[in-house]
Write a protein that holds these residues in place. Structure first.
Motif, PDB file in Angstrom:
ATOM      1  N   GLU A  73      -0.198   7.663   0.551  1.00  0.00           N
ATOM      2  CA  GLU A  73       0.008   7.564   1.946  1.00  0.00           C
ATOM      3  C   GLU A  73      -1.241   7.042   2.704  1.00  0.00           C
ATOM      4  O   GLU A  73      -2.322   7.501   2.121  1.00  0.00           O
ATOM      5  N   ILE A  74      -0.931   6.462   3.763  1.00  0.00           N
ATOM      6  CA  ILE A  74      -2.264   5.834   4.291  1.00  0.00           C
ATOM      7  C   ILE A  74      -2.384   6.600   5.665  1.00  0.00           C
ATOM      8  O   ILE A  74      -1.263   6.826   6.420  1.00  0.00           O
ATOM      9  N   ASN A  75      -3.375   7.124   5.666  1.00  0.00           N
ATOM     10  CA  ASN A  75      -3.618   8.280   7.021  1.00  0.00           C
ATOM     11  C   ASN A  75      -3.904   7.587   8.223  1.00  0.00           C
ATOM     12  O   ASN A  75      -5.028   7.449   8.504  1.00  0.00           O
ATOM     13  N   SER A  76      -3.002   6.830   8.877  1.00  0.00           N
ATOM     14  CA  SER A  76      -2.890   6.280  10.265  1.00  0.00           C
ATOM     15  C   SER A  76      -1.646   6.224  10.991  1.00  0.00           C
ATOM     16  O   SER A  76      -0.587   6.405  10.477  1.00  0.00           O
ATOM     17  N   PRO A  77      -1.713   6.433  12.304  1.00  0.00           N
ATOM     18  CA  PRO A  77      -0.653   6.466  13.223  1.00  0.00           C
ATOM     19  C   PRO A  77       0.246   5.272  12.922  1.00  0.00           C
ATOM     20  O   PRO A  77       1.511   5.437  12.645  1.00  0.00           O
ATOM     21  N   ASP A 108       6.162  -1.239   3.998  1.00  0.00           N
ATOM     22  CA  ASP A 108       4.621  -1.091   4.641  1.00  0.00           C
ATOM     23  C   ASP A 108       4.535   0.146   5.613  1.00  0.00           C
ATOM     24  O   ASP A 108       4.441  -0.010   6.781  1.00  0.00           O
ATOM     25  N   SER A 109       4.847   1.279   5.048  1.00  0.00           N
ATOM     26  CA  SER A 109       5.001   2.488   5.644  1.00  0.00           C
ATOM     27  C   SER A 109       4.848   3.867   4.690  1.00  0.00           C
ATOM     28  O   SER A 109       4.764   3.728   3.601  1.00  0.00           O
ATOM     29  N   ASN A 110       4.422   5.071   5.355  1.00  0.00           N
ATOM     30  CA  ASN A 110       4.509   6.063   4.637  1.00  0.00           C
ATOM     31  C   ASN A 110       5.688   6.930   4.291  1.00  0.00           C
ATOM     32  O   ASN A 110       5.701   8.053   4.031  1.00  0.00           O
ATOM     33  N   TYR A 111       6.719   6.110   4.405  1.00  0.00           N
ATOM     34  CA  TYR A 111       8.191   6.710   4.121  1.00  0.00           C
ATOM     35  C   TYR A 111       8.573   5.947   3.002  1.00  0.00           C
ATOM     36  O   TYR A 111       8.440   5.029   2.459  1.00  0.00           O
ATOM     37  N   ILE A 133      12.186   2.886  -3.013  1.00  0.00           N
ATOM     38  CA  ILE A 133      11.092   2.119  -3.000  1.00  0.00           C
ATOM     39  C   ILE A 133      10.107   3.106  -2.432  1.00  0.00           C
ATOM     40  O   ILE A 133      10.409   3.483  -1.268  1.00  0.00           O
ATOM     41  N   GLU A 134       8.843   3.308  -3.172  1.00  0.00           N
ATOM     42  CA  GLU A 134       7.827   4.195  -2.537  1.00  0.00           C
ATOM     43  C   GLU A 134       7.080   3.806  -1.391  1.00  0.00           C
ATOM     44  O   GLU A 134       7.099   2.594  -1.044  1.00  0.00           O
ATOM     45  N   PRO A 135       6.339   4.604  -0.581  1.00  0.00           N
ATOM     46  CA  PRO A 135       5.607   4.290   0.458  1.00  0.00           C
ATOM     47  C   PRO A 135       4.569   3.347  -0.028  1.00  0.00           C
ATOM     48  O   PRO A 135       3.827   3.359  -0.889  1.00  0.00           O
ATOM     49  N   ASN A 136       4.391   2.139   0.904  1.00  0.00           N
ATOM     50  CA  ASN A 136       3.317   1.283   0.875  1.00  0.00           C
ATOM     51  C   ASN A 136       3.205   0.585  -0.574  1.00  0.00           C
ATOM     52  O   ASN A 136       2.349   0.404  -1.196  1.00  0.00           O
TER      53      ASN A 136
END
Length: 334
Positions: A73-77, A108-111, A133-136
């Motif tokens: 997970e990429i920690n950004s809004p 391209d998301s954390n979902y 498909i996994e996040p990012n």
């Protein structure tokens, strides 16, 4: 003698025996004999039959194995917003002619996204791929010859979004189709991008939580529009020849533009409204002309803006045929 309920016994000083069904005062066993009679017998007069039928062994139900994922997970809004896209890259990056093409899905998301992709031809669909498909991450869905790909009319995706082992914001299910056109696969369309080392055609499905082809803008985003860009609509309206014929105008953004790169939500709404105004202007002298604007359902932002403008101009309008368009179109009578 340790006699218990359920034991098979035989009598010490008599013929017969049976099954112990109860114990009274710790001294007397009530025995159900083979003849069906219940007989009280002193426990000291009973002998346990050692080869009595064993109790059935209970089968243990194994708990399902929980599937594990290794993802980042990429920690950004920004990454809490959905960005999902199709991408085509040439099978041979060195070839100027794009004959073979690889189809990718990029998340391209954390979902997580549980997806189903299919090619549509007429009223038939053919599964391309399905899964999670996994996040990012990005995954190769399939490879095609351009000729085979263009034998179909649309590429469709349906998907839902979630996180594992943590709370998450509920996201709308995606249900989106990309129209497959020859010009989409022209070599000049394959451009440098943020997702691949090779040039690619990037086709957004969801961009910063905006679902392409669905009016999803909030009232706040409309109020914040300060600049309107001067757009030239891609499609030219054909000259009106039959006054009684209904003119259909599809305002879904993926029908108006092939490349949405760099466009904000406000830009997209402005483009759709510019097309709407252009068609009205071109037909202002065609009194009685009926024009159906297909705006889709979504949350009704485009429909609301369109009808507000019609009300301002005091132009006759109504819902288009429900049988043909559902709730997704407005008819204007010039």
């Amino acid at each position: 003698m340790n006699i218990r309920v359920g034991d098979q016994i035989k009598y010490l000083n008599d013929v017969g025996g049976g099954k112990v069904i109860s114990i009274r005062d710790k001294k007397i066993a009530v025995v159900l004999q083979d003849d069906g009679f219940e007989v009280p017998v002193l426990i000291t007069e009973c002998i346990k039959v050692e080869d009595s039928e064993p109790e059935p062994v209970r089968q243990q139900i194994q708990a399902p194995v929980k599937e594990t994922y290794q993802y980042t997970e990429i920690n950004s809004p920004e990454n809490e917003q959905l960005n999902l896209l199709f991408a085509w890259i040439p099978g041979d990056p060195k070839s100027f002619e794009v004959d073979d093409t690889d189809l990718y899905l990029v998340n391209d998301s954390n979902y997580f996204c549980q997806y189903l992709c299919a090619l549509i031809k007429g009223n038939k669909s053919q599964i391309v791929a399905h899964g999670v498909i996994e996040p990012n991450t990005k995954i190769l869905l399939d490879s095609y010859e351009k000729r085979v790909l263009l034998e179909n009319q649309k590429l469709w995706i349906n998907g839902q979004f979630f996180k594992i082992d943590k709370p998450f914001e509920k996201k709308r299910v995606v249900d989106f189709a990309v129209t497959l056109k020859p010009e989409k696969f022209e070599p000049k369309r394959f451009k440098p991008n943020d997702y691949f080392d090779e040039p690619a055609v990037i086709n957004p499905i969801i961009k910063n939580d905006f679902y392409e082809g669905i009016e999803q803008l909030s009232e706040k985003s409309i109020e914040n529009v300060k600049l309107e860009k001067d757009f030239t609509p891609k499609k030219e309206t054909k000259p009106v020849q039959d006054k009684n014929a209904i003119l259909e105008v599809d305002l879904h953004i993926n029908e108006l533009l092939d490349d949405l790169s760099g466009l904000s939500n406000a830009d997209i709404l402005n483009y759709q409204m510019a097309k709407f105004r252009e068609v009205l202007e071109e037909n202002k002298t065609n009194k009685g002309k009926r024009i159906v604007f297909i705006h889709g359902i979504g949350n009704g932002t485009l429909k609301t803006e369109l009808r507000k403008e019609l009300d301002r101009k005091k132009m006759r309008h109504q819902d288009a045929s429900f049988r043909e368009y559902g709730f997704g179109a407005t008819m204007v009578i010039m």
